[in-house]
Design an enzyme around this catalytic site. Structure first.
Site, PDB file in Angstrom:
ATOM      1  N   GLU A 119      39.586  38.973  27.514  1.00  0.00           N
ATOM      2  CA  GLU A 119      40.996  39.119  27.216  1.00  0.00           C
ATOM      3  C   GLU A 119      41.800  38.074  26.333  1.00  0.00           C
ATOM      4  OE1 GLU A 119      39.661  39.525  30.153  1.00  0.00           O
ATOM      5  OE2 GLU A 119      39.915  41.743  30.362  1.00  0.00           O
TER       6      GLU A 119
ATOM      7  N   ASP B  96      46.230  44.204  35.290  1.00  0.00           N
ATOM      8  CA  ASP B  96      45.701  43.285  36.201  1.00  0.00           C
ATOM      9  C   ASP B  96      44.643  42.343  35.675  1.00  0.00           C
ATOM     10  OD1 ASP B  96      46.309  45.171  38.929  1.00  0.00           O
ATOM     11  OD2 ASP B  96      46.057  46.102  37.018  1.00  0.00           O
TER      12      ASP B  96
ATOM     13  N   HIS C 208      43.673  47.224  39.893  1.00  0.00           N
ATOM     14  CA  HIS C 208      44.149  48.149  39.101  1.00  0.00           C
ATOM     15  C   HIS C 208      45.368  48.690  39.284  1.00  0.00           C
ATOM     16  CE1 HIS C 208      39.380  47.890  38.858  1.00  0.00           C
ATOM     17  NE2 HIS C 208      39.612  48.249  37.808  1.00  0.00           N
TER      18      HIS C 208
END
Lengths: 368, 325
Positions: free
Chosen positions: B60, B85, B129
């Site tokens: 990410e 998340d 999630h």
């Protein structure tokens, strides 16, 4: 990394590997030297100014002039540079005006970034020298991303990003090189391994045998170069830049050098550095080594040397005088550039500050 | 106008903006041939190719760092973070870099980009999630934070976000990704302006502020309240930063009572800011203390998700409190 694998053209003891000398004109050779001397002159002066309380902070390039100038000279004006803390000299090499440079260090109205960052955080879009933060490693991913932009646009632009040895432990180093390797991006990653991340020595940074070998795992060439040898650094970087420009993908360069001063003006390296090792590295000083070579070639005489130093000092002093005569940034600059246009909430806060001074209220102050 | 889901609205917005502007690129995990785990980027790679619809390595921080570099270079990247998340590895790039680039460079370098990410609970996704991270971003100067609550807004706001000169965090309420369908214009020029709230239900007795999937909950609570003779106004904020403060103050001035609603944990939540603004600027119009309905201050649960999530009956209780004060 064995000693033999480190690219070196000028040895500390004066030997010259002539077959590896880069193709540079006499003017270019002397130009590199001028940049190195000027960089050192600025460092000396600015550290003194910091001690006098005239600037808030400073991080020198001392000892790393060859690694900085040699790599900076290998990219072209159309290429992009993502600096770390010690590469301000590269911005000057790209033609940035000295008074603006000093303006950033002093934090005055001459600084186009309005004194918003600590000293040594230069940026200039015109010179494709991207704004840096103080967070270690973040610029490595951005280097990768900008190189990706160049590839998507099909430009023949190369993007060079700097980092220290400490940054190679960061998340960004890993993901930047991973992504750049997979997508064969036109990036050149230059690690200035100056042996120290503030007080942490390289031996405690990684168990790897140097930084250059890490390139293998990312699927790109890794080149170790004597970072105190400006001609070797230039050669290694130029090869990497040419490879990137011709579609050959990224390169990781490790310039093995030494930080002669503390991490910054706030740091006292005698607390953690061994005097003998320090002295040994001082013997490998990059400026002296290059001057010896140029003297041998008849390109620098003692007189010219004095002249270069004097010119550098004068330029620096004039710029300091201009920066110190310049007023502080206008107060309203506190609120601009947060967004393209200030939000209502920011306008409201700006008005609060305006109301704190009679002058501000009278003039309507904030042009927001 | 075609009747589409929120997922399709996102997909349409991306397609239209990519057709209109070659600089718009999409990157992230599984966004290419797989079309995203929620299918928001379905078929994009077929139309625009792998150079503009990029399956990245799994990092990410790398995705956002890459997008920042692209944006600096002049592109308009729309990175996807697969679940909100998972955004934390990129938090540094978002808050230290993307958000501050314009400011720290004196406007010389900017990051026009949209970080899309599905957020929120109600899909049995457990700790990782389900979370609603908006307050972490609304607290960072330089970020625009947008949360659509239906397909019409999802498309219009995403198109506006992609055209924005500022970096946008675009939080997509994944629980309502696929329902209910709604008529959405197919017109290229249609956008929903960033920074404008929408009154979803007019009322005179109390105001509920909400956004994302909580809008539906607020509407249900108002229906229940109406049975008791109380008419609620539902203010869907749509954009958290910049806040449509005028709309907030106007509604509270009209009703005199405020219930804030969010699914993120209560303490230091975004709604607390709304509450503070109303207390600072409009306390004289209040006829009852403000009530905050929010998720609990616990990690997002798995089995007991239905207890954690604010529901209409819980909101109704808060409405009763402000109406009977």
């Amino acid at each position: 990394m064995t000693e033999a694998a480190v690219l070196q053209i000028l040895s500390p003891s004066g030997e010259i590997e002539k077959s590896l000398l880069p193709e540079l004109t006499s003017d270019e050779l002397v130009g590199l030297y001028k940049h190195m001397v000027r960089t050192r002159a600025i460092d000396t002066r600015m550290l003194a100014l910091q001690r006098q309380g005239r600037i808030g902070f400073y991080g020198t390039c001392r000892g790393q002039e060859a690694a900085t100038v040699g790599s900076g000279a290998a990219v072209e004006d159309r290429d992009w540079v993502f600096p770390a803390l010690r590469e301000g000299a590269v911005l000057l090499m790209r033609g940035y005006p000295m008074d603006k440079y000093m303006g950033q260090l002093v934090g005055c109205a001459l600084d186009p970034t309005h004194g918003r960052q600590m000293p040594c955080h230069f940026s200039s879009a015109e010179h494709r020298f991207v704004s840096l933060s103080s967070v270690i490693g973040t610029q490595i991913s951005q280097t990768m991303g900008a190189a990706w932009g160049a590839k998507i646009r099909k430009d023949d632009t190369v993007v060079m990003g700097y980092m220290g040895d400490g940054a190679t432990s960061s998340t960004d180093f890993h993901c930047a090189l991973t992504f750049a390797g997979v997508h064969k991006l036109p990036a050149v990653f230059v690690c200035q391994n100056n042996q120290w991340a503030i007080s942490v020595p390289f031996s405690k940074q990684t168990a790897s045998d140097g930084i250059a070998v890490k390139a293998v795992a990312y699927g790109m060439p890794g080149v170790a170069v004597d970072g105190n040898d400006v001609l070797a650094v230039y050669r290694a970087t130029k090869e990497a830049v040419d490879r990137a420009r011709s579609g050959g993908g990224p390169t990781l360069i490790e310039a093995i050098t030494y930080r002669q001063e503390g991490h910054s003006s706030s740091d006292d390296p005698t607390r953690y550095r061994d005097a003998a090792t320090h002295a040994a590295w001082m013997e490998k000083d990059p400026v002296r080594r290059y001057r010896n070579y140029l003297e041998l070639e008849g390109l620098v005489t003692e007189e010219l040397d004095r002249q270069i130093e004097e010119e550098a000092k004068q330029a620096v002093n004039a710029a300091i005088a201009a920066a110190e005569a310049s007023p502080p940034p206008e107060v309203w600059t506190l609120f601009t550039d947060v967004y393209d246009k200030p939000t209502d909430a920011l306008r409201e806060q700006a008005a609060t500050v305006a109301s704190e001074s009679a002058e501000g209220e009278a003039e309507g102050a904030f042009p927001l | 106008m075609p009747e589409i889901t929120l997922v399709q609205a996102v997909n349409d917005a991306l397609k239209e903006e990519m057709r209109a502007d070659d600089d718009v690129v999409v990157l992230g995990e599984d966004v290419g041939v797989n079309g995203g785990v929620f299918r928001c980027t379905a078929d994009l790679v077929d139309e625009f190719g792998e150079e503009r619809v990029i399956d990245t390595p799994l990092s990410e921080s790398g995705i956002i760092g890459a997008a920042i570099g692209m944006a600096l270079y002049g592109l308009k990247p729309v990175p996807e973070i697969q679940f909100a998340d998972f955004i934390w590895p990129a938090f540094d790039q978002i808050t230290s870099e993307m958000a501050k680039m314009r400011y720290r460079s004196g406007g010389q370098f900017t990051c026009p980009m949209v970080v899309r990410t599905p957020y929120g609970g109600g899909i049995r996704g457990g700790h990782y999630h389900s979370q609603s991270p908006e307050a972490y971003f609304t607290h960072t100067s330089g970020l625009t934070v947008v949360v659509p609550s239906d397909p019409y807004d999802a498309k219009g706001l995403l198109k506006a976000a992609i055209r924005s000169p500022d970096p946008v965090i675009f939080l997509e309420p994944k629980r309502i990704y696929r329902a209910p369908k709604q008529d959405v214009p197919a017109d290229d020029d249609y956008v929903v302006e960033i920074g404008k709230a929408a009154v979803r239900r007019e009322g005179t007795d109390f105001t509920i502020t909400c956004y994302g999937a909580m809008v539906e909950v607020a509407m249900k609570a108002c229906a229940l309240a109406a049975e008791k003779g109380w008419e609620g106004e539902v203010l869907d904020l749509r954009t958290l930063v910049p806040l449509d403060e005028q709309a907030l103050i106007a509604s509270v001035t009209k009703t005199g009572r405020l219930v804030t609603l969010q699914e993120a944990p209560k303490f230091s939540g975004y709604s607390s800011e709304l509450s503070a603004i109303v207390a600072e600027k409009a306390i004289d119009v209040l006829e009852a203390p403000i009530r905050r309905v929010a998720g609990f201050d616990v990690p997002f649960p798995f089995t007991l998700e239905h207890v954690y999530m604010p529901h209409a009956e819980r909101v109704l209780k808060a409405v009763e409190d402000v109406m009977t004060f």
